[in-house]
Design an enzyme around this catalytic site. Structure first.
Site, PDB file in Angstrom:
ATOM      1  N   GLU A  92       0.832  -1.203   0.000  1.00  0.00           N
ATOM      2  CA  GLU A  92       0.000   0.000   0.000  1.00  0.00           C
ATOM      3  C   GLU A  92       0.865   1.251   0.000  1.00  0.00           C
ATOM      4  O   GLU A  92       0.700   2.139   0.841  1.00  0.00           O
ATOM      5  CB  GLU A  92      -0.916  -0.009   1.213  1.00  0.00           C
ATOM      6  CG  GLU A  92      -1.774  -1.226   1.177  1.00  0.00           C
ATOM      7  CD  GLU A  92      -2.777  -1.294   2.279  1.00  0.00           C
ATOM      8  OE1 GLU A  92      -2.500  -0.741   3.339  1.00  0.00           O
ATOM      9  OE2 GLU A  92      -3.814  -1.884   2.059  1.00  0.00           O
ATOM     10  N   GLU A 120      -5.469  -8.065  -1.766  1.00  0.00           N
ATOM     11  CA  GLU A 120      -5.982  -8.353  -0.427  1.00  0.00           C
ATOM     12  C   GLU A 120      -7.470  -8.113  -0.509  1.00  0.00           C
ATOM     13  O   GLU A 120      -7.903  -6.976  -0.687  1.00  0.00           O
ATOM     14  CB  GLU A 120      -5.399  -7.400   0.628  1.00  0.00           C
ATOM     15  CG  GLU A 120      -4.018  -7.730   1.083  1.00  0.00           C
ATOM     16  CD  GLU A 120      -3.495  -6.707   2.111  1.00  0.00           C
ATOM     17  OE1 GLU A 120      -4.295  -6.111   2.839  1.00  0.00           O
ATOM     18  OE2 GLU A 120      -2.271  -6.526   2.140  1.00  0.00           O
TER      19      GLU A 120
HETATM   20  C1  IPT Z   1      -4.370  -3.670   4.737  1.00  0.00           C
HETATM   21  C2  IPT Z   1      -2.874  -3.920   4.850  1.00  0.00           C
HETATM   22  O1  IPT Z   1      -2.251  -4.061   3.609  1.00  0.00           O
HETATM   23  C3  IPT Z   1      -2.627  -5.164   5.655  1.00  0.00           C
HETATM   24  O2  IPT Z   1      -1.271  -5.290   5.925  1.00  0.00           O
HETATM   25  C4  IPT Z   1      -3.421  -5.108   6.931  1.00  0.00           C
HETATM   26  O3  IPT Z   1      -2.896  -4.069   7.702  1.00  0.00           O
HETATM   27  C5  IPT Z   1      -4.865  -4.823   6.620  1.00  0.00           C
HETATM   28  O4  IPT Z   1      -4.968  -3.628   5.962  1.00  0.00           O
HETATM   29  C6  IPT Z   1      -5.734  -4.674   7.830  1.00  0.00           C
HETATM   30  O5  IPT Z   1      -5.694  -5.814   8.574  1.00  0.00           O
HETATM   31  S1  IPT Z   1      -4.853  -2.150   4.001  1.00  0.00           S
HETATM   32  C7  IPT Z   1      -5.850  -1.232   5.089  1.00  0.00           C
HETATM   33  C8  IPT Z   1      -5.704   0.223   4.764  1.00  0.00           C
HETATM   34  C9  IPT Z   1      -7.258  -1.629   4.942  1.00  0.00           C
END
Ligand code: IPT
Length: 948
Positions: free
Chosen positions: A186, A276
């Site tokens: 991100e 993700e």
């Molecule tokens: C996302 C991250 O990439 C991941 O590492 C983890 O932190 C996740 O969030 C939350 O559990 S991105 C986030 C801005 C939604």
């Protein structure tokens, strides 16, 4: 040069810094490519179905196999893995890839489980892990993290120089499982393209030759770069979607506040990759993970994931998380998570499968069945159904159509799907979605969803499903009239000879079976039932083709032997097992199962369930007061003197010297401070300030007298407006405690809760200090000499994040070998300060069985104290109202000696005199089967006398 010598040189070159582990260079490599539709391996299209798994949150390597087999059994063909720099590197230049950190073994295990790997070594990973993956020592390295600043560059290149060669030798291109390589995480604000480019150039130099990806979140409007072109561009940009947010406390009403959850196409020449996709949630509001599982439950999973597939057209995706695991030790980033990282995932922290797992399996099996067609589709005109939304994609080569039918409303809708010349009844529950398949093999159209479609023993076997009680209709194409035999249930059939359409009408209910023979196709056994019944099926591949199994709690794998099939399966209860196989006999977990043939052409047998488990009561607790550091006479002469006047943190110290614990090399857990000064008698109060991260606190003693405690400061930014950082505390000096002209000692115990992440890439969060940030003796100008003390020598097996600097931790009170025989029986109350409790228990758990055990504290977490729990020296829990709602703490097999003696130690840190409740053991799950789990080796006593 001889070939063997060339190979040797190659092996050494690939192995980089002399790393252990067997490179898979001997295995034949495969070619990885991609186009706008999908990834391809050796030119064959692959639908990448991944679940995220963090090995660092499951410190028992034999259990990695358990989780990976469970993911595979749900139909996943890939696992996405962050590699956590902080977990491997206790100090600059020091890296550990052994024991619970053996990622080479992890990658081998993934390969054995038949899973591809999306490798995500950061360097920045976020992931609610301390520092977002940055080691604490990085706070002392100059240069903005996540930029091309020279100090940071040297540090991350060293990390990549260690991790990349391990990943590289397991790439698909060398016969291993690693299919994609993810740089950064991100990286969307404060970006530095030269850094993004260097990560990739460095990876290539280390032998990474699979496509490189990155994950962007979540709102394209905020991206400063899409990394689709220009310096830093990656080949396959991925998108993160978290449509349900993290508001677990309002699970019952939340529905898509963070958007429709449709992954955007970022590059025209690369497949749509949902890097993700939300599959659970962090518990930011302390609602408990069951609420997070509800927030991201079956309805969400059906509706959003299916929408993403058809509306977004993603052919590669990864669900975050598939299994969350445990923030053991000081692994947690303090703001968003506590000990459990269960995440409300489909597989619980205690490794149990949930209803959401069933939904993954339904979707996963479907995708496996149709991957050949679904990996090359374009948007297409959709059939219509009044009152419902429809969207379609079609494969231009084989004509297969995939139709998303969804009901955004909350009430059920019954309608008729007009699909070409077919009018088919369809009912959707509120907020429900189906992906229907037409023009696929002999399936012309259907309002049932396909679970699986296999060819076994010369016949086709398909399982179709819908919600209980809803109508289903399926049209099959046959060149001539087939013979239809309803083996079970109620199904009507009609053949339209003009078009060659065989139409079946039925209700999705207790399963129906129809055998269709002749008509110009292979025999087809159709099993039609409810979504729940569909979830009772398992499939696995063998060298002699697939097998289908109905029953058992989990099918781990199947192997064909001549005339027979050998299954590895778990059972939660005694019950029937039905096996569809070309073989004539079945073994389960090595034992022959008596079975008889059925009219469906399957074998039906019966399997035993698990044996009962009796867990011992936890009794015989012994207790011992701790915190000698609070006493004026304590010898701190070997502690580190705090004398720095500057730091790299953007946070300006409130007083000097700089007391930030990281500056003196103490990055983890509890830190003690002692400030010596000469009293004047005019002192009125002590004004302190500490930053600990959310959930932390500090306790204060003056000349051995306990003055009180305060909450530590939290993230110094707009994320936590209700908790202004830092954490002030003013403590009145009791009259007469200080004598003019006499030495005085202020002792402070700070609970540092781990390091902030750095998602804004600006150093502000990450470089926020830990420990005291200001200390003043009000009413006195006397100089104060400060010393501090933290974690002792690093435990080689448990690692740098397991222990902080409590006296008991330094003296080995947390370890199984500590001689506590002289300790008196523990009382039920503790004074303010630190008290340790210890007990031991024996286990003799049934063999050939997976018993998942947790430690359960009764009632709601206490406000007056926090408890840090160590099982056999491994820190597996932090309990208390200030920490979170958690009362059950999973004790993973391997750390838990299933057949032997276990030691529990609990450090109680009380801010006020408290009545303490001790925990008991509880069974989280019980299955016959499981994977063999060996004890994880670790020292039972401190390596050397660390106490000073
Ligand atoms: C996302 C991250 O990439 C991941 O590492 C983890 O932190 C996740 O969030 C939350 O559990 S991105 C986030 C801005 C939604």
């Amino acid at each position: 040069m001889k070939l063997s010598r060339i190979l040797l040189v190659l092996v050494l070159a690939l192995a980089g810094g002399g790393l252990a582990g067997a490179p898979s260079v001997a295995a034949p490599g495969h070619r990885v490519s991609y186009d706008k539709h999908s990834l391809m391996v050796d030119g064959r299209r692959v639908l990448v179905q991944a679940a995220e798994f963090h090995y660092f949150r499951l410190p028992s390597p034999d259990l990695w196999r358990d989780i990976l087999e469970k993911e595979k059994a749900a139909g996943f063909n890939a696992v996405s893995v962050y590699f956590d720099w902080a977990y491997h590197s206790p100090a600059p230049g020091v890296y550990d890839f052994t024991g619970v950190r053996d990622v080479d073994r992890l990658l081998r295990t993934a390969e054995q489980a038949g899973l591809y790997v999306i490798a995500r070594p950061g360097p920045y990973i976020n992931a609610e892990t301390t520092g977002g993956g940055f080691p604490g020592w990085l706070k002392l390295v100059p240069g903005r993290a996540r930029s091309s600043a020279p100090g940071y560059t040297a540090a991350y290149r060293d990390w990549l120089g260690h991790i990349n060669p391990i990943i590289a030798r397991h790439q698909v291109t060398r016969g291993g499982p690693v299919l994609l390589y993810n740089v950064e995480n991100e990286y969307a604000v404060n970006t530095d393209p030269a850094y993004m480019q260097d990560l990739q150039d460095t990876a290539r130099a280390h032998g990474i030759d699979v496509p490189i990806t990155t994950n962007l979140c979540c709102d394209a409007a905020s991206w400063t770069s899409t990394w689709a072109s220009g310096p830093g561009a990656v080949q396959i940009p991925g998108v993160d979607d978290y449509p349900q947010s993290f508001d677990c406390g309002n699970a019952a009403t939340v529905w898509g506040p963070w958007g429709a959850g449709i992954t955007e196409r970022v590059r025209d020449d690369a497949p749509v990759f949902a890097a993700e996709y939300q599959a659970g949630a962090i518990d930011v509001n302390n609602a408990g993970y069951e609420a997070c599982r509800e927030l991201t439950g079956v309805a969400y999973t059906r509706y959003f994931q299916k929408s993403n597939l058809i509306a977004g057209g993603a052919t590669a995706f990864s669900y975050y998380m598939g299994f969350g695991g445990t923030n053991w030790g000081w692994l947690a980033q303090p703001n968003d998570t506590y000990t459990s990282y269960d995440y409300g995932a489909a597989i619980t922290e205690g490794r149990q499968l949930t209803a959401k797992y069933d939904e993954y399996k339904r979707q996963g099996y479907f995708l496996h069945a149709v991957a050949g067609s679904l990996t090359r589709t374009d948007p297409a005109p959709a059939p219509t159904a009044a009152g419902l939304e429809t969207l379609a994609r079609a494969n231009p080569d084989d004509g297969t159509q995939f139709v998303l039918v969804r009901n955004p409303g909350t009430a059920a809708v019954s309608s008729t799907l007009q699909w070409g010349r077919y009018a088919l009844p369809v009912t959707l529950l509120g907020r429900d979605a189906k992906v229907l398949t037409g023009g696929y093999r002999q399936f012309a159209a259907s309002t049932s969803e396909i679970l699986t479609h296999e060819t076994i023993g010369g016949r086709d076997i398909a399982v179709l499903y819908g919600n209980e009680g809803t109508p289903g209709a399926t049209v099959l194409r046959y060149p001539s009239r087939p013979r239809v035999t309803v083996l079970d249930g109620r199904v009507t059939s009609a053949f339209d000879a003009t078009h060659g359409d065989l139409r079946l009408d039925y209700t999705h209910t207790g399963p129906a079976r129809v055998l269709i023979e002749g008509g110009g196709h292979r025999p087809l056994l159709l099993m039609l039932g409810t979504a729940e019944a569909a979830a009772s099926f398992w499939r696995a591949d063998t060298s002699a083709g697939p097998v289908l199994v109905r029953g058992t709690a989990l099918l781990r794998s199947a192997t064909a032997t001549p005339g027979s099939v050998a299954l590895r399966a778990d059972t939660a209860a005694a019950g029937p097992v039905e096996v569809f196989t070309a073989g004539r006999a079945v073994t389960v977990n090595g034992e022959r199962v008596a079975s008889r043939p059925t009219p469906s052409g399957s074998l039906l047998g019966h399997l035993p369930g698990p044996r009962p488990v009796a867990l011992p009561a936890l009794t015989g607790w012994r207790g011992h007061a701790e915190a000698p550091e609070a006493a004026p006479g304590f010898d701190d002469s070997r502690w580190t003197v705090a004398a720095k006047t500057t730091s790299l943190s953007p946070f300006a110290p409130i007083t000097l010297p700089v007391l930030f614990s990281d500056e003196y090399g103490f990055h983890t857990g509890s830190v003690w401070y002692r400030g010596r000064f000469t009293a004047t008698g005019a002192e009125t109060s002590v004004s302190l300030n500490a930053i600990t991260g959310r959930r932390g606190n500090y306790l204060v003693w003056l000349n051995g007298r306990y003055l009180g405690s305060a909450a530590g400061g939290v993230q110094a930014d707009s994320d936590a407006p209700a908790n202004p950082a830092p954490g002030p505390g003013t403590f009145g000096v009791p009259p007469g405690l200080l004598e003019p002209g006499k030495p005085a000692v202020l002792s402070v115990l700070v609970q540092n809760m781990g390091h902030n992440d750095d998602w804004t890439a600006d150093d502000n969060r990450f470089r926020q200090p830990r420990g005291l940030v200001g200390a003043r003796i009000d009413g006195s100008a006397a100089p104060v000499t400060w010393r501090l003390q933290g974690t002792a020598a690093i435990d080689p097996a448990r690692g740098a994040l397991n222990n902080g600097g409590l006296y008991g931790e330094r003296a080995g009170w947390s370890l199984p070998g500590y001689a506590d025989r002289g300790w008196p029986p523990a009382g039920s109350t503790v004074p303010a300060g630190v008290t340790w409790l210890r007990t031991a228990f024996r286990l003799d758990l049934p063999h050939g069985q997976d018993t998942s055990v947790a430690l359960r504290f009764p009632g709601t977490p206490p406000a007056g104290y926090r408890a840090i729990v160590y099982l056999n020296g491994w820190q597996l829990g932090q309990y208390g109202a200030a920490i979170g709602p958690q009362t059950d703490f999973v004790l993973p097999a391997g750390l838990l000696r299933q057949d032997g003696r276990n030691t529990l130690a609990i450090a109680v840190i009380a801010t006020t005199p408290s009545t303490v409740t001790t925990p008991s053991l509880t069974v989280v799950g019980r299955h016959r089967g499981g994977v063999p789990v060996r004890d994880v080796p670790a020292a039972v006593s401190p390596l050397r006398a660390a106490v000073t």
